[in-house]
Design an enzyme around this catalytic site. Structure first.
Site, PDB file in Angstrom:
ATOM      1  N   LYS A   1       0.795  -1.238   0.000  1.00  0.00           N
ATOM      2  CA  LYS A   1       0.000   0.000   0.000  1.00  0.00           C
ATOM      3  C   LYS A   1       0.826   1.285   0.000  1.00  0.00           C
ATOM      4  CE  LYS A   1      -3.346  -1.074  -0.602  1.00  0.00           C
ATOM      5  NZ  LYS A   1      -3.679  -1.736  -1.907  1.00  0.00           N
TER       6      LYS A   1
ATOM      7  N   HIS B   1       7.713  -7.451  -1.754  1.00  0.00           N
ATOM      8  CA  HIS B   1       7.375  -6.832  -0.468  1.00  0.00           C
ATOM      9  C   HIS B   1       8.273  -7.412   0.634  1.00  0.00           C
ATOM     10  CE1 HIS B   1       3.963  -4.719  -2.017  1.00  0.00           C
ATOM     11  NE2 HIS B   1       3.139  -5.738  -2.087  1.00  0.00           N
TER      12      HIS B   1
ATOM     13  N   SER C   1      -4.959   2.820   3.849  1.00  0.00           N
ATOM     14  CA  SER C   1      -5.113   2.164   2.552  1.00  0.00           C
ATOM     15  C   SER C   1      -5.179   0.638   2.741  1.00  0.00           C
ATOM     16  CB  SER C   1      -3.919   2.552   1.672  1.00  0.00           C
ATOM     17  OG  SER C   1      -3.983   1.929   0.427  1.00  0.00           O
TER      18      SER C   1
HETATM   19  P1  A3P Z   1      -5.166   4.579  -1.459  1.00  0.00           P
HETATM   20  O1  A3P Z   1      -5.810   3.332  -0.930  1.00  0.00           O
HETATM   21  O2  A3P Z   1      -4.750   5.512  -0.355  1.00  0.00           O
HETATM   22  O3  A3P Z   1      -5.988   5.268  -2.490  1.00  0.00           O
HETATM   23  P2  A3P Z   1      -0.025  -0.477  -3.629  1.00  0.00           P
HETATM   24  O4  A3P Z   1       0.035  -0.468  -5.116  1.00  0.00           O
HETATM   25  O5  A3P Z   1       1.303  -0.482  -2.958  1.00  0.00           O
HETATM   26  O6  A3P Z   1      -0.960  -1.548  -3.132  1.00  0.00           O
HETATM   27  O7  A3P Z   1      -0.661   0.935  -3.174  1.00  0.00           O
HETATM   28  C1  A3P Z   1      -2.006   1.234  -3.448  1.00  0.00           C
HETATM   29  C2  A3P Z   1      -2.220   2.706  -3.115  1.00  0.00           C
HETATM   30  O8  A3P Z   1      -1.568   3.514  -4.120  1.00  0.00           O
HETATM   31  C3  A3P Z   1      -3.698   3.088  -3.135  1.00  0.00           C
HETATM   32  O9  A3P Z   1      -3.812   4.149  -2.178  1.00  0.00           O
HETATM   33  C4  A3P Z   1      -3.854   3.591  -4.558  1.00  0.00           C
HETATM   34  O10 A3P Z   1      -4.981   4.408  -4.775  1.00  0.00           O
HETATM   35  C5  A3P Z   1      -2.537   4.376  -4.711  1.00  0.00           C
HETATM   36  N1  A3P Z   1      -2.175   4.642  -6.109  1.00  0.00           N
HETATM   37  C6  A3P Z   1      -2.042   3.760  -7.120  1.00  0.00           C
HETATM   38  N2  A3P Z   1      -1.747   4.396  -8.252  1.00  0.00           N
HETATM   39  C7  A3P Z   1      -1.678   5.722  -7.973  1.00  0.00           C
HETATM   40  C8  A3P Z   1      -1.424   6.897  -8.741  1.00  0.00           C
HETATM   41  N3  A3P Z   1      -1.193   6.852 -10.035  1.00  0.00           N
HETATM   42  N4  A3P Z   1      -1.440   8.092  -8.097  1.00  0.00           N
HETATM   43  C9  A3P Z   1      -1.683   8.168  -6.771  1.00  0.00           C
HETATM   44  N5  A3P Z   1      -1.942   7.078  -5.989  1.00  0.00           N
HETATM   45  C10 A3P Z   1      -1.940   5.873  -6.584  1.00  0.00           C
END
Ligand code: A3P
Length: 303
Positions: A45, A101, A131
């Protein structure tokens, strides 16, 4: 391989059994990295998928074709997940973009002596835990997160799947002092100045872009593009595995969204655990500067 209720414990850290086996975790520790590999490392996240998109776009000089036609788990597979070996064999990547991870101490032997380029992405842990909480509600291969208070306690105690955020960040960022092939970048930097972040990543990867290519990278890695891209927004995952009625993987994409869930008391407790767990860490995180108090919109501009 459903194993939705299975938890694998490996070196004291728990992992969802739907994605990991003892064999896949063990194989990750012996992975023969090549000097041309690009390894994206993050605690869940923290912006992993975003970095996968940016790196794929940079490697394709801004051309979105691969991003729009190949799922992220195929073009940037997670090293420790059970299908990784199959994906790398079946879909030869050039360069290989691999995601993980795993904590630093577990991968150190495999990375020893390798010139693979490592990109470590970190994010304000308050936004990470919020998140993560929402993600666990929709991902059926995670246990029900229960109340946010319970989930937060687990996170602060290092009992979440994938282990302690504190150990993860400290382990990997400590390496920036000695490993020239490691770039540490934060979600906050990427959000507040995406142009500068993409330039920094392309320079680190020694894949310079002309302005037009860079703009294309920015366009196709924006939150709104990625939210609509089925190759990264998790909508390809069946409802038996991810309950899309409970939320969206591309949820908010904001800085400071933790404020929507944390109570003042939880925030104070978090701050005190954070200061005590991070006192041996000299890194200055972006959320230490005034930006921390600002809630930003998806383009990274203060609201
Ligand atoms: P949120 O749940 O706060 O919206 P991961 O890929 O490590 O699982 O992280 C997911 C988080 O990154 C989510 O956060 C997601 O919305 C955010 N995310 C993914 N792509 C993004 C982008 N292009 N710009 C901003 N946030 C992004």
């Amino acid at each position: 391989m459903a194993r939705l209720d299975v938890t694998e414990t490996f070196h004291g850290i728990t992992f969802p059994g739907h994605l990991h086996t003892q064999d896949s975790l063990q194989s990750a520790l012996r992975f023969p990295f090549q000097d041309t590999d690009i390894l994206i490392v993050s605690y869940p996240k923290s912006g992993t998928t975003w970095m996968q998109e940016i790196v794929t776009l940079i490697c394709n000089r801004g051309d979105p074709h691969v991003c729009q036609t190949v799922p992220n788990w195929t073009r940037a597979p997670w090293l420790e997940q059970h299908y990784c070996a199959m994906v790398l064999e079946k879909y030869p990547l050039n360069p290989r973009v691999i995601t993980t991870h795993l904590p630093q101490h577990l991968l150190e032997p495999a990375l020893q002596g390798s010139k693979a380029k490592v990109i470590y992405v970190s994010r304000n842990p308050k936004d990470v835990v919020v998140s993560y909480y929402h993600f666990c509600k929709m991902a059926k291969f995670f246990p029900d997160p229960g109340s946010f208070q319970d989930f937060l306690n687990q996170f602060l105690d290092g009992r979440s799947y994938y282990g302690s955020w504190f150990d993860h960040v400290k382990g990997w960022t400590r390496q920036t002092e000695t490993m020239s092939n490691l770039l540490h970048i934060t979600y906050e930097e990427m959000s507040l100045d995406p142009h500068c972040a993409v330039e920094k990543i392309s320079a680190f990867l020694q894949r310079p872009l002309v302005e037009e290519e860079l703009n294309s990278c920015l366009k196709h890695s924006s939150f709104s593009s990625m939210k609509n891209n089925t190759m990264v927004n998790c909508t390809l995952i069946s409802p038996e595995i991810m309950d899309h009625s409970k939320g969206c993987f591309m949820r908010k994409g904001e800085l400071g969204n933790w404020k929507s869930l944390f109570t003042d008391e939880q925030n104070q407790h978090f701050e005190s655990v954070f200061s005590s767990r991070m006192q041996d860490c000299s890194l200055k995180f972006v959320w230490d500067v005034p930006h921390e108090n600002r809630i930003c919109n998806k383009e990274g501009n203060p609201n």
